[in-house]
Design an enzyme around this catalytic site. Structure first.
Site, PDB file in Angstrom:
ATOM      1  N   VAL A 186       0.847  -1.199   0.000  1.00  0.00           N
ATOM      2  CA  VAL A 186       0.000   0.000   0.000  1.00  0.00           C
ATOM      3  C   VAL A 186       0.877   1.242   0.000  1.00  0.00           C
ATOM      4  O   VAL A 186       1.857   1.316   0.756  1.00  0.00           O
ATOM      5  CB  VAL A 186      -0.921   0.007   1.259  1.00  0.00           C
ATOM      6  N   ALA A 209       4.400   4.023   3.127  1.00  0.00           N
ATOM      7  CA  ALA A 209       3.945   2.811   2.443  1.00  0.00           C
ATOM      8  C   ALA A 209       4.077   1.644   3.423  1.00  0.00           C
ATOM      9  O   ALA A 209       4.679   1.795   4.491  1.00  0.00           O
ATOM     10  CB  ALA A 209       4.798   2.557   1.205  1.00  0.00           C
ATOM     11  N   LYS A 210       3.519   0.513   3.077  1.00  0.00           N
ATOM     12  CA  LYS A 210       3.685  -0.684   3.910  1.00  0.00           C
ATOM     13  C   LYS A 210       3.290  -1.900   3.105  1.00  0.00           C
ATOM     14  O   LYS A 210       2.535  -1.791   2.136  1.00  0.00           O
ATOM     15  CB  LYS A 210       2.792  -0.585   5.157  1.00  0.00           C
ATOM     16  N   GLY A 211       3.795  -3.047   3.506  1.00  0.00           N
ATOM     17  CA  GLY A 211       3.445  -4.284   2.814  1.00  0.00           C
ATOM     18  C   GLY A 211       3.285  -5.412   3.801  1.00  0.00           C
ATOM     19  O   GLY A 211       3.717  -5.318   4.958  1.00  0.00           O
TER      20      GLY A 211
END
Ligand code: NAD
Length: 448
Positions: free
Chosen positions: A90, A135-137
């Site tokens: 994201v 952001a992040k995953g």
């Protein structure tokens, strides 16, 4: 720590799975009962927007993520069966620069959790005034159930699926829960193979041998220490005499427990996912770190002087400093009234719900918010990114000196604004972070 991470890959999965399945199941059940992190992240924006009198358009914009990618990750398991895992990446905001944020591998990961974590990354980078967005995953998987080969295939396929979403100018992942330097090395290699050249700047938290930075692994713990030390100076509280409780004994919890123990503080309780250990005169953190690094859980640690306690009981112990450093949603309206510390130092992301935050503030407990407290990790990730781009590497003294300068500066700004506006440190931190984003929004405008 690296050694332990490597050993984790060699984990004897049969023994550990059966031993810890019930514990993981109960943790999962607990999570499903709790507040949705995305709702929580959005309500935090509303609270601050109202206090700041933020323009409605900007509030609306910041509450949404720019883009979310959901991918299926098919993996051929060692026994010949096919498993399909779900993964996410994201981008919340790239208003101030490329996205930045970790990747977590955990059984409960879902899109809303990743969205919330991406939002918190935006605030963190903005608060430190880094030229990066949020952001992040994540991948919904219990990595402890995978062999090393399965984990590598999962990481490489996930990387291939998000390939166009990441890159040194787009979005730079890093480690988070259950991911480590080896996982970052596989991501860097997969990305580089697709691009036909070595691109170390695509991830941070890599092994030093392939462009990682010294001090990255301990950075979050060091950052926690620098903000805590700064606050204690203001409060005239001697850290050496303080009683500390730490929830979570991974990268973040382990490093801050070690730093405080080494400087003479009494770490009276410490927990991992299996529960915690307590001793009123303080635990021997060096011994416990060695135990953890042999892949052992605290519930199996034998010491007749130490009392075994639950994670719930640990949070409400009488202490000076409580450090939730495991997962989100740990201090809620249910237990906030029972928290008895002077300071909550948020090592984890989102450990305190907005309702709980109000209760803690009302009870005079100072909360050092996650976006400030645990920002040391992203700060040294930023240093790693700069070092990779310039192909010139710094020594540990420079890393810690520059980390301290940035973190302490952010703390002082937050503290000053909180005093000036008579608001909590969290509100002040959000006000600073969001006002920088609002300015970027105003300057860039909306395309087209
Ligand atoms: P980690 O995987 O190294 O360690 C997590 C620890 O929490 C382990 O001891 C685990 O047993 C424990 N834990 C997991 N689930 C739990 C539960 N339900 N109850 C109690 N304990 C539980 O992870 P980490 O890198 O230390 O990250 C911890 C937190 O800090 C996360 O919220 C992460 O997003 C945040 N964070 C990490 C970094 C970093 O640099 N690693 C930076 C900023 C924030």
């Amino acid at each position: 720590m690296l050694k332990k991470r490597r050993e984790e890959f060699l984990y004897d999965r049969n023994i550990s799975i059966s031993k810890n399945l019930d514990i993981l199941e109960s943790a999962k059940r607990k999570l499903s009962d709790s507040v949705d992190p995305y709702d929580m992240a959005q309500s935090q924006i509303d609270i601050v927007a109202e206090k700041m009198g933020l323009n409605n358009n900007i509030t609306k914009y910041l509450k949404k993520v720019e883009r979310s990618l959901i991918v299926s990750i098919p993996i051929m398991m060692d026994d010949g069966t096919l498993e399909i895992f779900e993964g996410y990446r994201v981008h919340h905001s790239t208003l101030r620069g490329p996205g930045k944020g970790g990747i977590r591998f955990a059984p409960n990961v879902n899109l809303n959790e990743v969205k919330a974590l991406a939002i918190w990354m935006t605030w963190k980078c903005s608060l430190l005034n880094l030229p990066l967005g949020g952001a992040k995953g994540g991948v919904c998987v219990d990595p402890k159930k995978l062999s090393k080969g399965e984990l590598e295939r999962l990481t490489r396929r996930y990387t291939a699926e998000i390939l166009n979403f990441i890159g040194p100018d787009i979005d730079i992942p890093a480690p988070d829960m259950n991911t480590n330097a080896q996982v970052m090395a596989w991501i860097m290699d997969t990305y580089s193979m697709h691009k036909g050249k070595a691109i170390p700047g695509v991830v941070t938290g890599k092994p030093i041998e392939i462009g990682g930075s010294v001090g990255r692994e301990s950075a979050t713990g060091m950052g926690l220490f620098y903000v805590l030390e700064s606050l204690c100076i203001k409060l005239n509280l001697d850290l050496k005499d303080s009683k500390v409780v730490v929830q979570g004994f991974g990268n973040v919890g382990g490093h801050i427990a070690e730093i405080l123990y080494n400087m003479g503080a009494k770490v009276i309780a410490l927990s991992d996912i299996t529960g915690g250990l307590y001793h009123e005169d303080g635990l021997n953190i060096s011994t416990l770190l060695k135990w953890r690094d042999k892949n052992c859980y605290l519930k199996d640690f034998k010491n007749d002087d130490y009392k075994f306690i639950s994670n719930e009981d640990l949070l409400t112990l009488d202490c000076d400093i409580l450090i939730p450093a495991a997962i989100e949603n740990q201090i809620t309206h249910i237990n906030a009234h029972d928290i008895k510390c002077k300071i909550v130092l948020e090592g984890a992301n989102g450990p305190t719900t907005p309702e709980a935050d109000e209760i803690l503030n009302h009870n005079g407990i100072i909360v050092i918010p996650d976006i400030l407290a645990n920002a040391g990790g992203v700060c040294v990730s930023y240093f790693e990114y700069i070092q990779d781009i310039h192909s010139y590497f710094w020594d540990i003294n420079r890393i810690n000196k520059e980390l301290k300068t940035i973190i302490v500066k952010a703390f002082e700004e937050v503290y000053k604004l909180s005093k000036k506006n008579k608001v909590s440190l969290r509100i002040a931190a959000y006000m600073i972070a969001i006002s920088r984003l609002a300015k970027a929004f105003e300057l860039r405008g909306i395309f087209p």
